[in-house]
Design a protein around this motif. Structure first.
Motif, PDB file in Angstrom:
ATOM      1  N   TYR A  38      -1.815  21.414   4.146  1.00 17.93           N
ATOM      2  CA  TYR A  38      -2.866  21.805   3.214  1.00 17.93           C
ATOM      3  C   TYR A  38      -3.484  20.539   2.651  1.00 17.93           C
ATOM      4  O   TYR A  38      -2.783  19.554   2.408  1.00 17.93           O
ATOM      5  CB  TYR A  38      -2.284  22.646   2.075  1.00 17.93           C
ATOM      6  N   HIS A  39      -4.792  20.568   2.452  1.00 20.85           N
ATOM      7  CA  HIS A  39      -5.511  19.412   1.937  1.00 20.85           C
ATOM      8  C   HIS A  39      -6.366  19.841   0.759  1.00 20.85           C
ATOM      9  O   HIS A  39      -6.936  20.922   0.747  1.00 20.85           O
ATOM     10  CB  HIS A  39      -6.397  18.806   3.025  1.00 20.85           C
ATOM     11  N   CYS A  40      -6.455  18.963  -0.203  1.00 21.01           N
ATOM     12  CA  CYS A  40      -7.205  19.202  -1.424  1.00 21.01           C
ATOM     13  C   CYS A  40      -8.190  18.042  -1.565  1.00 21.01           C
ATOM     14  O   CYS A  40      -7.778  16.874  -1.486  1.00 21.01           O
ATOM     15  CB  CYS A  40      -6.200  19.219  -2.566  1.00 21.01           C
ATOM     16  N   ILE A  41      -9.476  18.353  -1.757  1.00 17.28           N
ATOM     17  CA  ILE A  41     -10.472  17.289  -1.759  1.00 17.28           C
ATOM     18  C   ILE A  41     -11.584  17.568  -2.761  1.00 17.28           C
ATOM     19  O   ILE A  41     -12.001  18.702  -2.948  1.00 17.28           O
ATOM     20  CB  ILE A  41     -11.057  17.092  -0.339  1.00 17.28           C
ATOM     21  N   LEU A  42     -12.014  16.504  -3.403  1.00 17.70           N
ATOM     22  CA  LEU A  42     -13.180  16.549  -4.286  1.00 17.70           C
ATOM     23  C   LEU A  42     -14.052  15.364  -3.922  1.00 17.70           C
ATOM     24  O   LEU A  42     -13.610  14.216  -4.001  1.00 17.70           O
ATOM     25  CB  LEU A  42     -12.763  16.453  -5.753  1.00 17.70           C
ATOM     26  N   PHE A  51      -8.493  12.798  -2.585  1.00 19.26           N
ATOM     27  CA  PHE A  51      -7.868  13.577  -1.532  1.00 19.26           C
ATOM     28  C   PHE A  51      -6.364  13.649  -1.745  1.00 19.26           C
ATOM     29  O   PHE A  51      -5.739  12.677  -2.154  1.00 19.26           O
ATOM     30  CB  PHE A  51      -8.169  12.885  -0.196  1.00 19.26           C
ATOM     31  N   GLY A  52      -5.783  14.811  -1.499  1.00 19.52           N
ATOM     32  CA  GLY A  52      -4.330  14.979  -1.531  1.00 19.52           C
ATOM     33  C   GLY A  52      -3.934  15.944  -0.439  1.00 19.52           C
ATOM     34  O   GLY A  52      -4.723  16.797  -0.041  1.00 19.52           O
ATOM     35  N   SER A  53      -2.717  15.830   0.042  1.00 20.09           N
ATOM     36  CA  SER A  53      -2.265  16.763   1.075  1.00 20.09           C
ATOM     37  C   SER A  53      -0.773  17.011   0.924  1.00 20.09           C
ATOM     38  O   SER A  53      -0.053  16.243   0.284  1.00 20.09           O
ATOM     39  CB  SER A  53      -2.585  16.228   2.469  1.00 20.09           C
ATOM     40  N   GLY A  54      -0.320  18.109   1.516  1.00 20.49           N
ATOM     41  CA  GLY A  54       1.088  18.459   1.444  1.00 20.49           C
ATOM     42  C   GLY A  54       1.409  19.624   2.358  1.00 20.49           C
ATOM     43  O   GLY A  54       0.525  20.211   2.976  1.00 20.49           O
ATOM     44  N   ASN A  55       2.687  19.984   2.395  1.00 20.47           N
ATOM     45  CA  ASN A  55       3.151  21.086   3.231  1.00 20.47           C
ATOM     46  C   ASN A  55       2.871  22.444   2.609  1.00 20.47           C
ATOM     47  O   ASN A  55       3.086  23.468   3.248  1.00 20.47           O
ATOM     48  CB  ASN A  55       4.645  20.946   3.505  1.00 20.47           C
ATOM     49  N   SER A  56       2.426  22.461   1.349  1.00 22.64           N
ATOM     50  CA  SER A  56       2.084  23.705   0.666  1.00 22.64           C
ATOM     51  C   SER A  56       0.844  23.454  -0.191  1.00 22.64           C
ATOM     52  O   SER A  56       0.464  22.298  -0.435  1.00 22.64           O
ATOM     53  CB  SER A  56       3.235  24.171  -0.223  1.00 22.64           C
ATOM     54  N   GLU A  59       1.918  21.418  -3.242  1.00 19.64           N
ATOM     55  CA  GLU A  59       2.133  19.991  -2.959  1.00 19.64           C
ATOM     56  C   GLU A  59       0.798  19.263  -2.863  1.00 19.64           C
ATOM     57  O   GLU A  59       0.658  18.151  -3.375  1.00 19.64           O
ATOM     58  CB  GLU A  59       2.910  19.796  -1.647  1.00 19.64           C
ATOM     59  N   ALA A  60      -0.164  19.864  -2.191  1.00 21.43           N
ATOM     60  CA  ALA A  60      -1.485  19.235  -2.041  1.00 21.43           C
ATOM     61  C   ALA A  60      -2.148  19.072  -3.398  1.00 21.43           C
ATOM     62  O   ALA A  60      -2.722  18.029  -3.697  1.00 21.43           O
ATOM     63  CB  ALA A  60      -2.361  20.063  -1.107  1.00 21.43           C
TER      64      ALA A  60
END
Length: 64
Positions: A38-42, A51-56, A59-60
């Protein structure tokens, strides 16, 4: 400037839920799934995006 592509599976996030960091509640970054990650982006380009990422999703969001 190279734009980032969000052509992955977009994930709905309840930004008002318990345990959601205040920064996530305030800025509401996009969350998407790419395979098992999963990736989180602004932001719209690789140089200035947060940007952040994780297995859930959690976590992202926490890494973001």
């Amino acid at each position: 400037m190279e734009r980032l592509s969000l052509e992955k599976e977009t994930v709905h996030v309840d930004y008002t839920g318990e345990g959601i960091p205040e920064s996530v509640k305030n800025f509401r970054p996009n969350v998407f799934r790419d395979g098992d990650m999963y990736h989180c982006i602004l932001g719209c380009d690789q140089e200035t995006a947060v940007f952040g990422s994780g297995n859930s999703i959690e976590e992202a969001l926490l890494e973001w």
